[in-house]
Design a protein around this motif. Structure first.
Motif, short mmCIF file in Angstrom:
data_model
loop_
_atom_site.label_atom_id
_atom_site.label_comp_id
_atom_site.label_asym_id
_atom_site.label_seq_id
_atom_site.Cartn_x
_atom_site.Cartn_y
_atom_site.Cartn_z
N ALA A 1 -12.21 22.61 -22.80
CA ALA A 1 -11.09 22.04 -23.26
C ALA A 1 -10.05 23.55 -23.65
O ALA A 1 -9.27 24.18 -24.04
CB ALA A 1 -11.14 21.43 -23.52
N GLN A 2 -10.53 23.63 -25.01
CA GLN A 2 -10.22 24.60 -26.11
C GLN A 2 -9.48 25.77 -25.59
O GLN A 2 -8.35 26.32 -26.00
CB GLN A 2 -11.18 25.16 -27.55
CG GLN A 2 -11.19 23.43 -28.08
CD GLN A 2 -12.38 24.11 -28.96
OE1 GLN A 2 -12.80 24.61 -29.03
NE2 GLN A 2 -12.20 22.80 -29.98
N LYS A 3 -10.55 26.05 -24.57
CA LYS A 3 -9.79 28.31 -24.35
C LYS A 3 -8.75 27.60 -23.08
O LYS A 3 -7.78 28.13 -22.68
CB LYS A 3 -11.47 28.17 -23.63
CG LYS A 3 -12.41 28.91 -24.38
CD LYS A 3 -13.53 29.19 -23.60
CE LYS A 3 -14.78 29.35 -24.44
NZ LYS A 3 -15.91 29.79 -23.48
N GLU A 4 -9.08 26.22 -22.76
CA GLU A 4 -7.81 26.30 -21.35
C GLU A 4 -6.78 26.35 -22.11
O GLU A 4 -5.80 26.63 -21.65
CB GLU A 4 -8.20 24.69 -20.44
CG GLU A 4 -7.17 24.58 -19.32
CD GLU A 4 -7.44 23.50 -19.02
OE1 GLU A 4 -5.89 23.20 -17.88
OE2 GLU A 4 -8.68 23.18 -19.21
N ARG A 5 -6.25 25.02 -23.60
CA ARG A 5 -5.13 24.40 -23.63
C ARG A 5 -4.58 26.01 -24.86
O ARG A 5 -3.48 26.32 -25.23
CB ARG A 5 -5.67 24.34 -25.24
CG ARG A 5 -4.41 23.40 -25.94
CD ARG A 5 -4.30 21.96 -26.68
NE ARG A 5 -2.90 21.80 -27.01
CZ ARG A 5 -3.04 21.41 -28.24
NH1 ARG A 5 -3.83 20.01 -28.68
NH2 ARG A 5 -1.71 20.69 -29.06
N TRP A 6 -5.05 26.58 -25.61
CA TRP A 6 -5.79 28.27 -26.49
C TRP A 6 -5.81 29.42 -25.81
O TRP A 6 -5.07 30.33 -26.32
CB TRP A 6 -6.25 27.77 -27.71
CG TRP A 6 -5.60 26.54 -28.34
CD1 TRP A 6 -6.53 25.46 -28.74
CD2 TRP A 6 -4.54 25.90 -28.69
NE1 TRP A 6 -5.63 24.52 -28.85
CE2 TRP A 6 -4.55 24.18 -29.40
CE3 TRP A 6 -2.92 26.59 -28.55
CZ2 TRP A 6 -3.31 23.93 -29.95
CZ3 TRP A 6 -2.06 25.78 -28.95
CH2 TRP A 6 -2.52 24.92 -29.99
N SER B 1 -1.65 33.15 -32.96
CA SER B 1 -2.04 32.33 -33.72
C SER B 1 -2.16 33.19 -35.18
O SER B 1 -2.14 34.18 -35.89
CB SER B 1 -3.61 32.26 -33.06
OG SER B 1 -3.44 33.72 -33.10
N ASP C 1 1.59 29.43 -32.48
CA ASP C 1 1.47 28.24 -32.01
C ASP C 1 -0.26 27.30 -32.81
O ASP C 1 -0.04 26.20 -32.41
CB ASP C 1 1.18 28.75 -30.77
CG ASP C 1 3.20 29.91 -30.41
OD1 ASP C 1 3.94 28.32 -30.33
OD2 ASP C 1 2.65 30.35 -29.91
N VAL C 2 -0.47 28.29 -32.99
CA VAL C 2 -1.77 27.28 -33.90
C VAL C 2 -2.55 27.99 -34.34
O VAL C 2 -2.33 29.43 -34.70
CB VAL C 2 -3.25 27.28 -32.04
CG1 VAL C 2 -3.34 28.46 -32.04
CG2 VAL C 2 -4.22 26.41 -32.85
N PRO D 1 -2.16 22.84 -34.53
CA PRO D 1 -0.98 23.14 -34.00
C PRO D 1 0.01 23.47 -35.67
O PRO D 1 -0.20 22.49 -36.46
CB PRO D 1 -0.64 22.04 -32.86
CG PRO D 1 -2.07 21.00 -32.72
CD PRO D 1 -2.37 20.80 -33.71
N GLU E 1 -11.49 16.55 -31.59
CA GLU E 1 -11.97 17.68 -30.48
C GLU E 1 -11.27 18.97 -30.75
O GLU E 1 -11.24 19.82 -30.18
CB GLU E 1 -11.50 17.35 -28.81
CG GLU E 1 -10.15 16.97 -28.58
CD GLU E 1 -9.96 15.92 -29.25
OE1 GLU E 1 -9.00 15.24 -28.26
OE2 GLU E 1 -10.64 15.09 -29.30
N ASN E 2 -10.34 19.30 -31.62
CA ASN E 2 -9.81 20.30 -32.80
C ASN E 2 -11.05 20.94 -33.32
O ASN E 2 -10.15 22.09 -34.20
CB ASN E 2 -9.14 19.99 -33.09
CG ASN E 2 -7.05 19.84 -32.23
OD1 ASN E 2 -7.69 19.56 -31.39
ND2 ASN E 2 -6.80 20.12 -32.22
#
Length: 405
Positions: free
Chosen positions: A110-115, A126, A171-172, A195, A232-233
């Motif tokens: 999920a982290q890879k998909e989002r960031w 980043s 952005d992150v 974020p 999850e972050n």
């Protein structure tokens, strides 16, 4: 010089050199002496990098990159580093390169998909938020004071960071914080994906600094005031922040070396061309023995640095920690590169400090290399600790000591 680089890396490096010479350097000349390159120019360069098949050399193929392994990357990063715009155009510049690597290593799907996906595509930026102002964590990272406390299914981050490269544009933010204050910092620190627009994230200022032009990248001071992020972050395992950071920094230090070695190589190319055309005191400056010997020494130092980096990279790629080897590379390369660029500026005189040539910007940018990713003194401490770990005391047996007869 010919190096024993893998064929795939040599081929990508050849394409990168063509791209940098034909596309990037002409664009660079348009922006020398300016504060920053427009975003649309960067995007145009990246599109052309894709056309030359050099975009994202270190990015996995599934995310649109070349997926080169670490040994294959080295000559590509050097060719990219020949221009101030090269690493950004290829999407292999700091800090995004290291942050993408960190996400690739320990991020969840999920982290890879989002960031990771938008970072790899060049659609996001980043920052790595670790360094703190004086009396916080810096060259001695054990002094880290930013904290993250678990509250329900959230983490609450409080702290004060600065020199977060690209922090204002990010952005992150990858934020290092203490998560177990009873444990040693090496075993009680974690990394969080924050974020940049989260409540409580305050960009205090962009720190005025030496270098940066024409990319205009910030080094931000940031306050984290009760910043809440979900469970999850958490990036990687809880309390594994220092181990993850070390895994990030070892390859990042070597890729930094190669980018700056490319810069030094081009600086000497410019200087030797300049002195070959410049006459002074009855002859070409290129015929002065002091200049020729100095350039010879710099070329020798850069060759030694490239060889050291390849050795350390081989150790790392084969699974070794290679901390001492990397520390040696970082210190030696940083000083060799700085000295070479300093001489190039000197030999070009007024044109060296003017900004019709890139040397003045090279000079400003290279000075940071002896500080970022570990100051010279930190790396020498690592090298010295290893050197003094097990002295060969048997070598001293023939010595006569006081009172011995």
């Amino acid at each position: 010089m010919e190096y024993d680089d893998p064929e795939r890396g040599r081929a990508a490096a050849k394409r990168t050199r063509e791209f940098v010479d034909e596309v990037v350097i002409p664009a660079e000349r348009e922006y020398l002496g300016t504060e920053s390159v427009p975003d649309e120019e960067i995007e145009a360069l990246r599109e052309q990098a894709r056309e030359y098949d050099v975009y994202g050399p270190q990015i996995p193929e599934e995310y649109g990159g070349l997926g080169l392994d670490f040994r294959e990357l080295l000559p590509v990063f050097e060719e990219a580093g020949r221009s101030l715009l090269g690493p950004t155009a290829l999407r292999c510049g700091a800090p995004d390169e290291g942050n993408m690597h960190t996400l690739e290593m320990v991020g969840t799907d999920a982290q890879k998909e989002r960031w990771l996906a938008p970072l790899a595509a060049g659609e996001a930026r980043s920052g790595f938020s670790m360094t703190e102002p004086m009396q916080g964590g810096g060259s001695d990272p054990k002094m880290l004071r930013t904290t993250a406390e678990k509250t329900g299914d959230e983490w609450v981050i409080d702290g004060h960071k600065w020199w977060t490269t690209q922090g204002s544009e990010a952005d992150v933010l990858l934020v290092m914080a203490r998560t177990d204050e009873d444990a040693h910092p090496y075993q009680g620190t974690s990394i969080f994906l924050v974020p940049a627009d989260a409540d409580g994230v305050e960009i205090v200022r962009d720190i005025p600094h030496l270098g940066g032009a024409p990319m205009g990248m910030s080094h931000a001071e940031i306050r984290y005031d009760g910043v809440r992020v979900p469970e999850e972050n958490l990036l990687g395992a809880k309390n594994a922040g220092f181990a993850i950071a070390q895994e990030r920094l070892v390859p990042a230090r070597l890729t930094h070396c190669m980018r700056f070695l490319g810069m030094a190589d081009r600086a000497l190319d410019i200087a030797t061309a300049y002195v070959s055309e410049r006459d002074a005191f009855g002859s070409s400056v290129a015929d002065k023995q002091a200049v020729r010997f100095d350039v010879a020494d710099h070329r020798t130092q850069l060759h030694a640095a490239r060889t050291m980096v390849r050795h350390a990279a081989g150790q790392y790629a084969d699974g070794a920690e290679a901390r001492v080897e990397v520390a040696m590379c970082k210190t030696f390369a940083a000083n060799a590169v700085q000295d070479a660029i300093d001489s190039a500026v000197q030999y070009c005189g007024g044109n060296g400090i003017g900004k019709d040539l890139p040397l003045a910007d090279f000079y400003e940018n290279v000075r940071q290399f002896r500080i970022v990713d570990g100051a010279d003194e930190v790396h020498r401490r690592t090298i010295a600790k290893n050197a003094f770990e097990e002295p060969r005391t048997e070598e001293l047996e023939p010595i006569t000591r006081f009172g011995e007869f």
